[in-house]
Design an enzyme around this catalytic site. Sequence first.
Site, mmCIF file in Angstrom:
data_model
loop_
_atom_site.group_PDB
_atom_site.id
_atom_site.type_symbol
_atom_site.label_atom_id
_atom_site.label_comp_id
_atom_site.label_asym_id
_atom_site.label_seq_id
_atom_site.Cartn_x
_atom_site.Cartn_y
_atom_site.Cartn_z
ATOM 1 N N HIS A 84 -3.152 -5.619 0.516
ATOM 2 C CA HIS A 84 -3.041 -4.198 0.152
ATOM 3 C C HIS A 84 -2.236 -4.079 -1.141
ATOM 4 O O HIS A 84 -1.090 -4.519 -1.214
ATOM 5 C CB HIS A 84 -2.362 -3.461 1.311
ATOM 6 C CG HIS A 84 -2.274 -1.981 1.163
ATOM 7 N ND1 HIS A 84 -3.309 -1.138 1.464
ATOM 8 C CD2 HIS A 84 -1.248 -1.177 0.747
ATOM 9 C CE1 HIS A 84 -2.932 0.127 1.270
ATOM 10 N NE2 HIS A 84 -1.682 0.123 0.830
ATOM 11 N N ASP B 120 -0.679 -1.608 -3.810
ATOM 12 C CA ASP B 120 -0.230 -0.233 -3.992
ATOM 13 C C ASP B 120 -0.015 0.095 -5.465
ATOM 14 O O ASP B 120 0.912 -0.430 -6.086
ATOM 15 C CB ASP B 120 1.097 -0.015 -3.252
ATOM 16 C CG ASP B 120 0.899 0.112 -1.749
ATOM 17 O OD1 ASP B 120 0.115 0.974 -1.322
ATOM 18 O OD2 ASP B 120 1.528 -0.672 -1.000
ATOM 19 N N HIS C 282 -4.902 0.694 -3.157
ATOM 20 C CA HIS C 282 -4.482 2.043 -2.775
ATOM 21 C C HIS C 282 -3.941 2.747 -4.019
ATOM 22 O O HIS C 282 -2.833 2.453 -4.471
ATOM 23 C CB HIS C 282 -3.407 1.920 -1.674
ATOM 24 C CG HIS C 282 -2.825 3.213 -1.207
ATOM 25 N ND1 HIS C 282 -1.693 3.280 -0.425
ATOM 26 C CD2 HIS C 282 -3.210 4.496 -1.399
ATOM 27 C CE1 HIS C 282 -1.410 4.545 -0.166
ATOM 28 N NE2 HIS C 282 -2.314 5.307 -0.747
ATOM 29 N N MET D 281 -2.024 8.368 5.974
ATOM 30 C CA MET D 281 -0.667 7.912 5.630
ATOM 31 C C MET D 281 0.285 8.257 6.774
ATOM 32 O O MET D 281 0.319 9.403 7.226
ATOM 33 C CB MET D 281 -0.172 8.586 4.342
ATOM 34 C CG MET D 281 -0.842 8.129 3.054
ATOM 35 S SD MET D 281 -0.664 6.376 2.677
ATOM 36 C CE MET D 281 1.114 6.177 2.571
ATOM 37 N N SER E 247 0.833 -5.292 2.641
ATOM 38 C CA SER E 247 1.244 -4.558 1.445
ATOM 39 C C SER E 247 2.179 -5.416 0.588
ATOM 40 O O SER E 247 3.317 -5.698 0.966
ATOM 41 C CB SER E 247 1.946 -3.258 1.834
ATOM 42 O OG SER E 247 2.560 -2.727 0.679
ATOM 43 N N MET F 120 -2.239 5.524 -5.789
ATOM 44 C CA MET F 120 -1.359 6.694 -5.678
ATOM 45 C C MET F 120 -1.116 7.174 -7.102
ATOM 46 O O MET F 120 -0.041 6.972 -7.676
ATOM 47 C CB MET F 120 -0.059 6.306 -4.972
ATOM 48 C CG MET F 120 -0.234 6.130 -3.473
ATOM 49 S SD MET F 120 1.130 5.223 -2.725
ATOM 50 C CE MET F 120 0.614 3.552 -3.062
ATOM 51 N N MET G 249 1.098 2.777 -8.155
ATOM 52 C CA MET G 249 1.843 4.036 -8.302
ATOM 53 C C MET G 249 2.043 4.310 -9.786
ATOM 54 O O MET G 249 2.369 3.397 -10.544
ATOM 55 C CB MET G 249 3.211 3.917 -7.621
ATOM 56 C CG MET G 249 3.138 3.516 -6.157
ATOM 57 S SD MET G 249 4.753 3.631 -5.371
ATOM 58 C CE MET G 249 4.396 2.888 -3.769
ATOM 59 N N ASP H 98 -0.923 3.470 7.107
ATOM 60 C CA ASP H 98 -0.084 2.825 6.102
ATOM 61 C C ASP H 98 1.289 3.474 6.104
ATOM 62 O O ASP H 98 1.408 4.672 5.830
ATOM 63 C CB ASP H 98 -0.780 2.984 4.739
ATOM 64 C CG ASP H 98 -0.035 2.316 3.599
ATOM 65 O OD1 ASP H 98 0.893 1.534 3.855
ATOM 66 O OD2 ASP H 98 -0.411 2.584 2.440
HETATM 67 C C1 DX5 Z 1 3.822 3.473 0.574
HETATM 68 C C2 DX5 Z 1 2.778 2.385 0.457
HETATM 69 C C3 DX5 Z 1 2.750 1.443 1.592
HETATM 70 C C4 DX5 Z 1 4.013 0.656 1.826
HETATM 71 C C5 DX5 Z 1 4.067 0.230 3.276
HETATM 72 O O1 DX5 Z 1 3.608 4.399 -0.430
HETATM 73 O O2 DX5 Z 1 1.491 2.966 0.358
HETATM 74 O O3 DX5 Z 1 1.643 0.567 1.484
HETATM 75 O O4 DX5 Z 1 4.120 -0.454 1.005
HETATM 76 O O5 DX5 Z 1 5.258 -0.439 3.493
HETATM 77 P P1 DX5 Z 1 5.931 -0.623 4.937
HETATM 78 O O6 DX5 Z 1 4.934 -1.344 5.790
HETATM 79 O O7 DX5 Z 1 7.133 -1.424 4.617
HETATM 80 O O8 DX5 Z 1 6.222 0.752 5.447
HETATM 81 ZN ZN ZN Z 2 -0.329 1.700 0.546
#
Ligand code: DX5
Ligand code: ZN
Length: 217
Positions: A32, A34, A65, A136, A7, A67, A36, A175
């Site tokens: 990965h 993310d 991913h 999740m 990530s 979100m 948002m 994740d």
């Molecule tokens: C949270 C993300 C994750 C996050 C994981 O919303 O979807 O991908 O970055 O980070 P760690 O491995 O640090 O929990």
């Molecule tokens: Zn993620």
Amino acid sequence: MIKTSASLLASNLAQLALEISRCKKSGVDWVHFDVMDGVFVDQITYGSPVLKTVRASTDMFLDVHLMVEDPTKQIAFFAEAGADLITIHVESFCDIAAVLKDIKLYDKKAALAVKPNTPIEAVYPYLHLCDMVLVMTVEPGYGGQAFIPETIEKIKSLRKTADNAGYKTLDIQVDGGINEKTAELVKKAGANVLVAGTALFKAENMKAVCDELKKPV
Ligand code: DX5
Ligand code: ZN
């Protein structure tokens, strides 16, 4: 075979290309990404223009991913920017089946994510449209949170249901809060794609952590 997906949220974003090559050298399988939108979750991260620059800098498998409140319009942008797999949330406001089909029309892998408090049964009507389900293991929105142990039972139920329904090759991704300790629990429960941000990027030895996460149980 267990796969790892790094990530980027926990990486040094000012040196993205270098961080990604560090992943590749360490044996990480996927990157990965993310996304948002500040509505589905509190923060805003990065979008498809950034993914495009990432795509230009690496041949690694890009796992996106989303979100976001409504992913409908985003599929074309991320597919064209070079995603290999796109995950949408079952809690997002869209026609879930139609969006998963749209991802496949772009010839990308499609996945459905489920938040910790959403029952796993919510994804079952869509399994035939999914290459992967993301369970999740923290509340989405922030990196660096602690793993929620109650999610283990959801992974077990999903693996059992998928096997019984004949989806033996379904990938189950986890994740949030994945490290050497929690990895063992999720692998035993049936997960085979492990996302890790903090555990990989903040490690003294990324390769050693990656090897440990990928160890079969
Ligand atoms: C949270 C993300 C994750 C996050 C994981 O919303 O979807 O991908 O970055 O980070 P760690 O491995 O640090 O929990
Ligand atoms: Zn993620």
